[in-house]
Design a protein around this motif. Structure first.
Motif, PDB file in Angstrom:
ATOM      1  N   VAL A  79       0.824  -1.211   0.000  1.00 11.28           N
ATOM      2  CA  VAL A  79       0.000   0.000   0.000  1.00 11.28           C
ATOM      3  C   VAL A  79       0.856   1.257   0.000  1.00 11.28           C
ATOM      4  O   VAL A  79       0.558   2.235  -0.703  1.00 11.28           O
ATOM      5  CB  VAL A  79      -0.954   0.006   1.219  1.00 11.28           C
ATOM      6  N   ALA A  83       4.810   5.041  -6.160  1.00 13.88           N
ATOM      7  CA  ALA A  83       4.217   4.780  -7.478  1.00 13.88           C
ATOM      8  C   ALA A  83       5.298   4.634  -8.536  1.00 13.88           C
ATOM      9  O   ALA A  83       6.321   5.320  -8.497  1.00 13.88           O
ATOM     10  CB  ALA A  83       3.271   5.919  -7.847  1.00 13.88           C
ATOM     11  N   ASP A  89       2.119  -0.746 -11.034  1.00 13.06           N
ATOM     12  CA  ASP A  89       1.100  -0.377 -10.043  1.00 13.06           C
ATOM     13  C   ASP A  89      -0.163  -1.211 -10.200  1.00 13.06           C
ATOM     14  O   ASP A  89      -0.827  -1.547  -9.206  1.00 13.06           O
ATOM     15  CB  ASP A  89       0.767   1.112 -10.167  1.00 13.06           C
ATOM     16  N   ARG A  92       0.590  -4.474  -8.580  1.00 10.80           N
ATOM     17  CA  ARG A  92       0.564  -4.307  -7.119  1.00 10.80           C
ATOM     18  C   ARG A  92      -0.873  -4.283  -6.607  1.00 10.80           C
ATOM     19  O   ARG A  92      -1.210  -4.936  -5.602  1.00 10.80           O
ATOM     20  CB  ARG A  92       1.289  -3.008  -6.771  1.00 10.80           C
ATOM     21  N   ALA A  93      -1.745  -3.533  -7.298  1.00  8.33           N
ATOM     22  CA  ALA A  93      -3.152  -3.450  -6.893  1.00  8.33           C
ATOM     23  C   ALA A  93      -3.834  -4.806  -7.038  1.00  8.33           C
ATOM     24  O   ALA A  93      -4.652  -5.205  -6.180  1.00  8.33           O
ATOM     25  CB  ALA A  93      -3.878  -2.416  -7.745  1.00  8.33           C
ATOM     26  N   GLU A 150      -8.799  -0.095  -1.440  1.00  6.47           N
ATOM     27  CA  GLU A 150      -7.454   0.477  -1.526  1.00  6.47           C
ATOM     28  C   GLU A 150      -6.777   0.063  -2.838  1.00  6.47           C
ATOM     29  O   GLU A 150      -6.084   0.851  -3.485  1.00  6.47           O
ATOM     30  CB  GLU A 150      -6.607   0.021  -0.337  1.00  6.47           C
ATOM     31  N   ARG A 153      -8.133   2.151  -5.526  1.00  3.51           N
ATOM     32  CA  ARG A 153      -7.563   3.506  -5.493  1.00  3.51           C
ATOM     33  C   ARG A 153      -6.184   3.534  -6.154  1.00  3.51           C
ATOM     34  O   ARG A 153      -5.873   4.433  -6.937  1.00  3.51           O
ATOM     35  CB  ARG A 153      -7.452   3.974  -4.040  1.00  3.51           C
ATOM     36  N   ILE A 154      -5.372   2.511  -5.844  1.00  3.45           N
ATOM     37  CA  ILE A 154      -4.034   2.423  -6.455  1.00  3.45           C
ATOM     38  C   ILE A 154      -4.142   2.284  -7.969  1.00  3.45           C
ATOM     39  O   ILE A 154      -3.422   2.934  -8.722  1.00  3.45           O
ATOM     40  CB  ILE A 154      -3.258   1.225  -5.852  1.00  3.45           C
ATOM     41  N   ARG A 155      -5.059   1.411  -8.401  1.00  3.30           N
ATOM     42  CA  ARG A 155      -5.260   1.217  -9.846  1.00  3.30           C
ATOM     43  C   ARG A 155      -5.703   2.497 -10.538  1.00  3.30           C
ATOM     44  O   ARG A 155      -5.154   2.887 -11.572  1.00  3.30           O
ATOM     45  CB  ARG A 155      -6.319   0.129 -10.067  1.00  3.30           C
TER      46      ARG A 155
END
Length: 429
Positions: A79, A83, A89, A92-93, A150, A153-155
């Motif tokens: 989290v 970036a 990313d 990761r998401a 979350e 949001r990252i995506r």
């Protein structure tokens, strides 16, 4: 996503090589001739656009990423990781979402198992323990949902960064369409829609008594003019390198289809008019059944009826060409625009609309008045029917109506086909 980034990066590298080659060629002075100077001039002019294209591909490749950089550790590490590019990313998401889904599924299984045992349990302390397990499972599911949010949001943040980077590089470079290119493209799109709609309407209103032909004539002319304007805009865009040959071909074909569709309606009218003219002449003959003129008319009528469609298309090349070209020539002749003005006077005359209303009422209403052919052709067919009864020895007359409907139907099909050809109106199908 990383695979796409690699392809974009390779393209950017290839463009960079070509830019260097063009710059090297443009700096050579040994080719001292008119051809050499012209070539160097064009090479220098192309360098800016190639460099802009290279920058677009390089920026897109960097924004997407050409390899996935994995972030180790647990949820907190993923989290709070810095970036990178979109591919990394996004991965990761996805890892966060996958882990949260597994935790939620495991918690649901635990809750279900605790619930099954709780139904048969009598010991209070044991019940309390099972209820605590259910509550803990609910907490895990809730936490998993928060982790998935979350991950989203990252995506979304990664997607926005990539889009912003690409938008920034394409917003004001040598490849961006200028004001006139955008305007021409908008005009071509709008005129294409207007042309298609008016072309189809021109075939649908012809049946209206009194005003039908005039209204169809106005709509048909508007359709042709709009289609011509769209073609001219597309041709200019093509010459400026902002439209391809397919776009130009579709614009030209759309213009031709509207005109040809209108021409087939004219053929139907000319065909019905020819049959009516010969029948009228035969009926008014002073020596019915006798004379060369009477026999010639009867013979031609029989051919017209039995082989009508073939006969119409077997006119002399000059006659057929003149009829098929008439919708287009009317745009550049004084008589054509005079006809447009006369049609406008008819359409915008209150008495014309009153006459149309009365005629429709006399025919028994709209349902009985509507026909495939326009009002004038319908009137010709209506006059032909009783006259044909006087000449039972001309069996070919039985096929007149079918031929007229076939010719009119082709006009409908050709003009209506423009709906599919135009990408703006194609979804309507």
């Amino acid at each position: 996503m990383a695979i796409l980034g690699k392809k974009l990066k390779k393209t950017a590298e290839e463009l960079e090589r070509q830019v260097k080659n063009l710059k090297a060629i443009s700096e050579i002075d040994s080719w001292d001739s008119d051809a050499g100077r012209e070539f160097r001039k064009r090479a220098e002019g192309s360098t800016g656009k190639l460099e802009a294209a290279r920058k677009r591909y390089a920026t897109a490749a960097a924004a997407l990423g050409d390899q996935v950089v994995d972030v180790g550790g647990g949820y907190a590490d993923k989290v709070h990781a810095s970036a990178k590019d979109y591919a990394s990313d996004l991965s990761r998401a996805q890892q966060i979402a996958d882990q949260a889904l597994k935790e939620a599924q495991s918690a649901e299984d635990d809750k279900r198992a605790a619930g099954t045992k709780l139904a048969d349990e009598e010991d209070d302390s044991r019940k309390k323990e099972l209820e605590d397990k259910q509550q803990a499972a609910d907490d895990v599911v809730k936490a998993a949902k928060e982790k998935i949010e979350e991950a989203k949001r990252i995506r979304d943040a990664a997607a926005k960064r990539a889009c912003d980077a690409i938008d920034e590089v394409i917003s004001d470079d040598a490849l961006k369409d200028g004001f006139w290119d955008s305007l021409l493209d908008d005009i071509a799109n709008v005129t294409g829609i207007i042309a298609t709609v008016c072309g189809v309407l021109s075939l649908m209103v012809g049946w209206i008594p009194v005003i039908g032909q005039a209204l169809a004539g106005i709509l048909g002319t508007i359709a042709l003019v709009m289609s011509l304007v769209g073609f001219i805009c597309t041709a200019i865009l093509y010459m400026r390198g902002n439209a391809d040959l397919m776009d130009l071909g579709e614009a030209a074909l759309g213009f031709l289809m509207i005109g040809v569709g209108k021409a087939f309606s004219k053929l139907a009218g000319k065909y019905a008019g020819t049959v009516l003219k010969r029948l009228t002449r035969m009926k008014s003959s002073k020596t019915p059944g006798m004379g060369k003129a009477f026999k010639r008319d009867r013979q031609k009528l029989n051919r017209l009826g039995s082989q009508g469609f073939t006969k119409v298309l077997s006119m002399t090349p000059k006659e057929l060409g003149k009829t098929m070209a008439s919708p287009f020539t009317e745009l550049v002749t004084k008589s054509g625009w005079k006809g447009f003005a006369d049609n406008a006077k008819t359409v915008f005359n209150v008495n014309s609309w009153r006459g149309a209303k009365e005629a429709i009422s006399a025919n028994g209403g709209v349902a009985k008045s509507v026909s495939l052919v326009d009002a004038e052709v319908a009137a010709s067919l209506k006059s032909i029917k009783p006259m044909a009864a006087n000449f039972p020895d001309i069996p070919g007359l039985n096929g007149v109506k079918t031929t007229v409907n076939v010719l009119t139907g082709i006009g409908y099909a050709v003009t209506g086909g423009n709906i599919y050809l135009d990408e703006n109106t194609r979804p309507a199908l």
